[in-house]
Write a protein that holds these residues in place. Sequence first.
Motif, PDB file in Angstrom:
ATOM      1  N   LEU A 146       0.821  -1.198  -0.044  1.00  0.00           N
ATOM      2  CA  LEU A 146       0.121  -0.081   0.090  1.00  0.00           C
ATOM      3  C   LEU A 146       0.734   1.148  -0.053  1.00  0.00           C
ATOM      4  O   LEU A 146       2.100   1.444   0.519  1.00  0.00           O
ATOM      5  CB  LEU A 146      -0.814   0.034   1.261  1.00  0.00           C
ATOM      6  CG  LEU A 146      -1.807  -1.184   1.344  1.00  0.00           C
ATOM      7  CD1 LEU A 146      -2.589  -0.864   2.714  1.00  0.00           C
ATOM      8  CD2 LEU A 146      -2.966  -1.348   0.247  1.00  0.00           C
ATOM      9  N   GLY A 147       0.361   2.394  -0.506  1.00  0.00           N
ATOM     10  CA  GLY A 147       1.047   3.548  -0.544  1.00  0.00           C
ATOM     11  C   GLY A 147       0.419   4.176   0.979  1.00  0.00           C
ATOM     12  O   GLY A 147      -0.313   3.876   1.700  1.00  0.00           O
ATOM     13  N   VAL A 148       1.167   5.389   1.167  1.00  0.00           N
ATOM     14  CA  VAL A 148       0.692   6.281   2.442  1.00  0.00           C
ATOM     15  C   VAL A 148      -0.792   6.489   2.461  1.00  0.00           C
ATOM     16  O   VAL A 148      -1.292   6.509   3.350  1.00  0.00           O
ATOM     17  CB  VAL A 148       1.729   7.385   2.487  1.00  0.00           C
ATOM     18  CG1 VAL A 148       1.222   8.198   3.820  1.00  0.00           C
ATOM     19  CG2 VAL A 148       3.123   6.880   2.658  1.00  0.00           C
ATOM     20  N   ARG A 149      -1.157   7.119   1.259  1.00  0.00           N
ATOM     21  CA  ARG A 149      -2.594   7.558   1.279  1.00  0.00           C
ATOM     22  C   ARG A 149      -3.317   6.106   1.238  1.00  0.00           C
ATOM     23  O   ARG A 149      -4.705   6.334   1.835  1.00  0.00           O
ATOM     24  CB  ARG A 149      -2.891   8.248  -0.204  1.00  0.00           C
ATOM     25  CG  ARG A 149      -2.271   9.626  -0.064  1.00  0.00           C
ATOM     26  CD  ARG A 149      -2.564  10.476  -1.133  1.00  0.00           C
ATOM     27  NE  ARG A 149      -1.851  11.807  -1.246  1.00  0.00           N
ATOM     28  CZ  ARG A 149      -2.181  13.102  -0.556  1.00  0.00           C
ATOM     29  NH1 ARG A 149      -3.120  12.689   0.290  1.00  0.00           N
ATOM     30  NH2 ARG A 149      -1.741  13.981  -0.470  1.00  0.00           N
ATOM     31  N   GLU A 150      -3.105   5.303   0.753  1.00  0.00           N
ATOM     32  CA  GLU A 150      -3.998   4.057   0.628  1.00  0.00           C
ATOM     33  C   GLU A 150      -3.976   3.601   2.014  1.00  0.00           C
ATOM     34  O   GLU A 150      -5.228   2.856   2.360  1.00  0.00           O
ATOM     35  CB  GLU A 150      -3.441   2.898  -0.221  1.00  0.00           C
ATOM     36  CG  GLU A 150      -3.399   3.265  -1.832  1.00  0.00           C
ATOM     37  CD  GLU A 150      -2.685   2.444  -2.629  1.00  0.00           C
ATOM     38  OE1 GLU A 150      -3.030   2.223  -3.688  1.00  0.00           O
ATOM     39  OE2 GLU A 150      -1.627   2.037  -2.340  1.00  0.00           O
ATOM     40  N   LEU A 151      -3.033   3.639   2.794  1.00  0.00           N
ATOM     41  CA  LEU A 151      -2.984   2.894   3.937  1.00  0.00           C
ATOM     42  C   LEU A 151      -4.146   3.693   5.184  1.00  0.00           C
ATOM     43  O   LEU A 151      -4.898   3.152   5.855  1.00  0.00           O
ATOM     44  CB  LEU A 151      -1.709   3.195   5.081  1.00  0.00           C
ATOM     45  CG  LEU A 151      -1.354   2.700   6.283  1.00  0.00           C
ATOM     46  CD1 LEU A 151      -1.781   1.115   6.277  1.00  0.00           C
ATOM     47  CD2 LEU A 151      -0.231   2.915   6.935  1.00  0.00           C
ATOM     48  N   GLY A 152      -4.150   5.017   4.710  1.00  0.00           N
ATOM     49  CA  GLY A 152      -5.405   5.640   5.416  1.00  0.00           C
ATOM     50  C   GLY A 152      -5.026   6.066   7.085  1.00  0.00           C
ATOM     51  O   GLY A 152      -6.007   6.286   7.580  1.00  0.00           O
ATOM     52  N   LEU A 153      -3.855   6.218   6.981  1.00  0.00           N
ATOM     53  CA  LEU A 153      -3.714   6.685   8.576  1.00  0.00           C
ATOM     54  C   LEU A 153      -3.625   8.220   8.587  1.00  0.00           C
ATOM     55  O   LEU A 153      -3.070   8.980   8.123  1.00  0.00           O
ATOM     56  CB  LEU A 153      -2.015   6.221   8.980  1.00  0.00           C
ATOM     57  CG  LEU A 153      -1.860   6.305  10.315  1.00  0.00           C
ATOM     58  CD1 LEU A 153      -0.764   5.344  10.693  1.00  0.00           C
ATOM     59  CD2 LEU A 153      -1.044   7.645  11.052  1.00  0.00           C
TER      60      LEU A 153
END
Length: 572
Positions: free
Chosen positions: A119-126
Amino acid sequence: MSPLDLIDRPASARLRVADKPAPAAEVVVLKFGSSVLRGVEDAPRVASEIYRHVREGRRVVAVVSALAGETDRRLAEARGLGLAHDNDLLPAYVLGGEEKAAGLLAIACDRIGLDVEALGVRELGLKAVGAAEHARPVGVEGGRLAEALARREVVIAPGFGAVRPCGRLALLGRGGTDLTAVVIASALGLDHVRLVKDVDGLFDRDPNGADPAALRFQACDWATAKRVGGRLVQADALELAQAEGLEIVVSALGSSGGTRIGARLEAPVAPLEDRPVRVAIAGCGVVGGGLYARLSADPRFQVVGVLVRDPARPRDVAVDPALLTTRADDLLAREPEIVLEALSDGRAGHDLIVKALERGLRVASANKQAISLDPAGLQALAERSGARLAYSAAVGGGVAMIETLRKAREAGPIAGFEAVLNGTVNFMLDRLDQGAPFDQALAEARAAGFAEEDPSADLEGHDSAAKVRLLAYEAFGRLPEHLPLDALNAASPPREAGVRQIGACRSIGGVLGAEVRLKPVEEPLFLALHGERNALRVVGADGRVWTCKGRGAGRHATCESVLADLHDLVAA
């Protein structure tokens, strides 16, 4: 009615009538920083750590930092262009290092057969609030992580970054990957998170310093961890974990211990003295050569001998000539503690395993022909001599088929199983479906490292038959008496599309019906695999279903399974 009559019926009638899902897999969050994932060369060892958890039945979220020096380099580059501190543009550039590391580790996991997604940073959703370079996380939004975990064995997530309410990315401060791992574990409702470091736990002083008397905590309370943890665990991560009631385990690669940080404190003790484990390798082909390459570069092991037929034969792995021997007795005389058996000959492999077990040595074998000759007899010999025998790699390459069957059997009686068991044949059938001539498909399988120079055991079904026998032994405690085979050859290639070589065994009225057949896959489509991938589907007597899939052929996938067995033998 013959026991094979039910096996010949469509799978929907055969095994899916009362299908119920097996219990959900345990989830573990692992964090790997730049002290263990320093560069591309470290990715295989980190992937091995992940594989070890997957084959024990867990799904893994692996949170990674950028490779060593990458974050500092990106920061310096941005500063060199005049970018000010706390600039909203900075995090997006810096976090490219974490996303690069996540992608590289995902590739390393895929190579050994794990079902993985990065996952990317945005996909991770933190989500986080605060300054661009040291934001405070407030949770994980969106279902992307849960969706990825539902369909994959492994999800690789970049640490150190989050998304602010304005939509811009933010950094979580130095050591922020620890914090990311804690947030994810908390969001998933777990009771602990494992931070994998370059030291095996938390010590009362720097174990890599000048003082050799550093003592390790087995259990450490929050106050002590904050006092002695130093730069090992990020302070923000400790604060959040304490607030969330989430224990932190700090350990090294390959360790089952380490330090558990939580409410309890135990006095630190001197760690056990580490010394290399003496290992002998039988065979130096696709699997044996791969094992030598990995173990000779690992300080935890000392390779004391390598058994080969011809020491002068050219090999794709450079082996110290002093280690080579052509005699099994000489190999065992070098006093290994563990023997890794990867010979191509079943009888020779069986004889070596017997000699090693008689000496009380631990053995891990990738030789399905050797083990399937008499698995019960070999296990009995191991018990009598106080030795241990492991053979996960003998079935399914890197796919945890034996572990999956054992887990299913622990839950209750087994009704049957069906599987794609031969990566070479599956690869060739895939190429034949695509229009390749038989000889070309075989040549490509050889070039890819899936087919031996003599592929008859694969093509005639004997390889899959040996694996069916081993799986039947694991499922039912005995071997089938009859096992008819279909052969794949140039004279009569499959005329239908979607044909796969399916190995199956089912208990009907106490009689085992088993076979290896070439037939179109209709249901379950789980077995309609491509390339060298293998899959197993086990059905319990109560209708519950267990499945696993992955790379079933090739050096890297098979070696990984042997190395996991080696780890288990060392830990036992």
